[in-house]
Scaffold this motif. Structure first.
Motif, PDB file in Angstrom:
ATOM      1  N   PRO A   1       0.819  -1.218   0.000  1.00  0.00           N
ATOM      2  CA  PRO A   1       0.000   0.000   0.000  1.00  0.00           C
ATOM      3  C   PRO A   1       0.854   1.270   0.000  1.00  0.00           C
ATOM      4  CG  PRO A   1      -0.787  -1.563   1.647  1.00  0.00           C
ATOM      5  CD  PRO A   1       0.536  -2.079   1.162  1.00  0.00           C
ATOM      6  N   LYS A   2       0.311   2.309  -0.627  1.00  0.00           N
ATOM      7  CA  LYS A   2       0.895   3.644  -0.633  1.00  0.00           C
ATOM      8  C   LYS A   2       2.327   3.673  -1.179  1.00  0.00           C
ATOM      9  CE  LYS A   2      -1.983   5.611   3.024  1.00  0.00           C
ATOM     10  NZ  LYS A   2      -2.009   6.377   4.289  1.00  0.00           N
TER      11      LYS A   2
ATOM     12  N   GLN B   1      -4.525   2.651   0.100  1.00  0.00           N
ATOM     13  CA  GLN B   1      -4.296   2.080   1.434  1.00  0.00           C
ATOM     14  C   GLN B   1      -4.605   0.583   1.453  1.00  0.00           C
ATOM     15  OE1 GLN B   1      -2.981   3.400   4.253  1.00  0.00           O
ATOM     16  NE2 GLN B   1      -3.194   1.368   5.182  1.00  0.00           N
ATOM     17  N   LYS B   2      -5.635   0.186   0.720  1.00  0.00           N
ATOM     18  CA  LYS B   2      -5.995  -1.225   0.651  1.00  0.00           C
ATOM     19  C   LYS B   2      -6.116  -1.626  -0.823  1.00  0.00           C
ATOM     20  CE  LYS B   2      -8.450  -1.433   5.072  1.00  0.00           C
ATOM     21  NZ  LYS B   2      -9.730  -1.769   5.755  1.00  0.00           N
TER      22      LYS B   2
END
Length: 212
Positions: free
Chosen positions: A119-120, A180-181
């Motif tokens: 993520p990210k 994020q997900k």
């Protein structure tokens, strides 16, 4: 993936000579961290296949790879248009590359699950290919496209006509930042439907890696 009858090639130009060679020594710097597994269908592939997901030793960021056999290539199983070769990798491993003999309708695509990515993180997606020394028919740029899980599409065009020949090069598809997900499949493709003959593209695969 098939074509309508009107799109089917009618006649092939003279096939390039390959001197009967089916194995080539090539550098594959970007597959050193992948673990070989055996393909259950022995008739489909003569080489090891590779797990597509690994974690970079330094950054601990998840990466993803699709080799040529994992891609959908129009006419890819027709020996009149494509040839599959076994190439040497790290520690005597083997993987297959797809060698274009001649087609009018070029279409290569693959999918990967973004849930395997970190993520990210800003990733880049590239095709790893080679232009043979006697390649021809690349006056029209190819289109490199990515379709995200939310149906958003990004694409760009790139000319292969003046690319270095006889060495691996990378064709950038895009850059993107994972949410994020991360969830859902991304579809990537390389195509050129101009209707003229083209030859000499060697496809290793696709790499999804952190942007440096």
């Amino acid at each position: 993936m098939g074509l309508a009858p009107s799109q089917e090639p009618k006649k092939l130009p003279q096939e390039p000579k390959n001197n009967g060679q089916t194995t080539t020594e090539v550098p594959i710097e970007w597959v050193e961290h992948l673990e070989p597994i055996t393909r259950s269908d022995s008739n489909k592939s003569k080489a090891n296949v590779w797990k597509k997901h690994w974690v970079d030793d330094g950054s601990k960021i998840h990466c993803f790879a699709l080799f040529a056999r994992d891609l959908s290539i129009t006419w890819g199983d027709d020996q009149r248009y494509w040839q599959w070769t076994v190439s040497k990798g790290a520690e005597d491993s083997e993987f297959e590359t797809a060698v274009l003999k001649a087609v009018c309708w070029l279409d290569i695509s693959g999918k990967f699950d973004t849930s395997n990515l970190t993520p990210k993180v800003k990733y880049e997606v590239v095709f790893a290919v080679m232009m043979s020394r006697d390649s021809y028919g690349w006056g029209i740029p190819v289109t490199l496209r990515i379709k995200f899980p939310d149906e958003r599409i990004e694409q760009r065009k790139e000319s292969l006509e003046d690319k270095p020949k006889g060495q691996w090069i990378e064709l950038k598809v895009c850059e993107f930042v994972t949410p994020q997900k991360p969830n859902g499949e991304v579809e990537i493709s390389l195509f050129e439907h101009g209707g003229h003959w083209k030859n000499g593209l060697i496809v290793k695969g696709v790499l999804i890696r952190p942007k440096k």
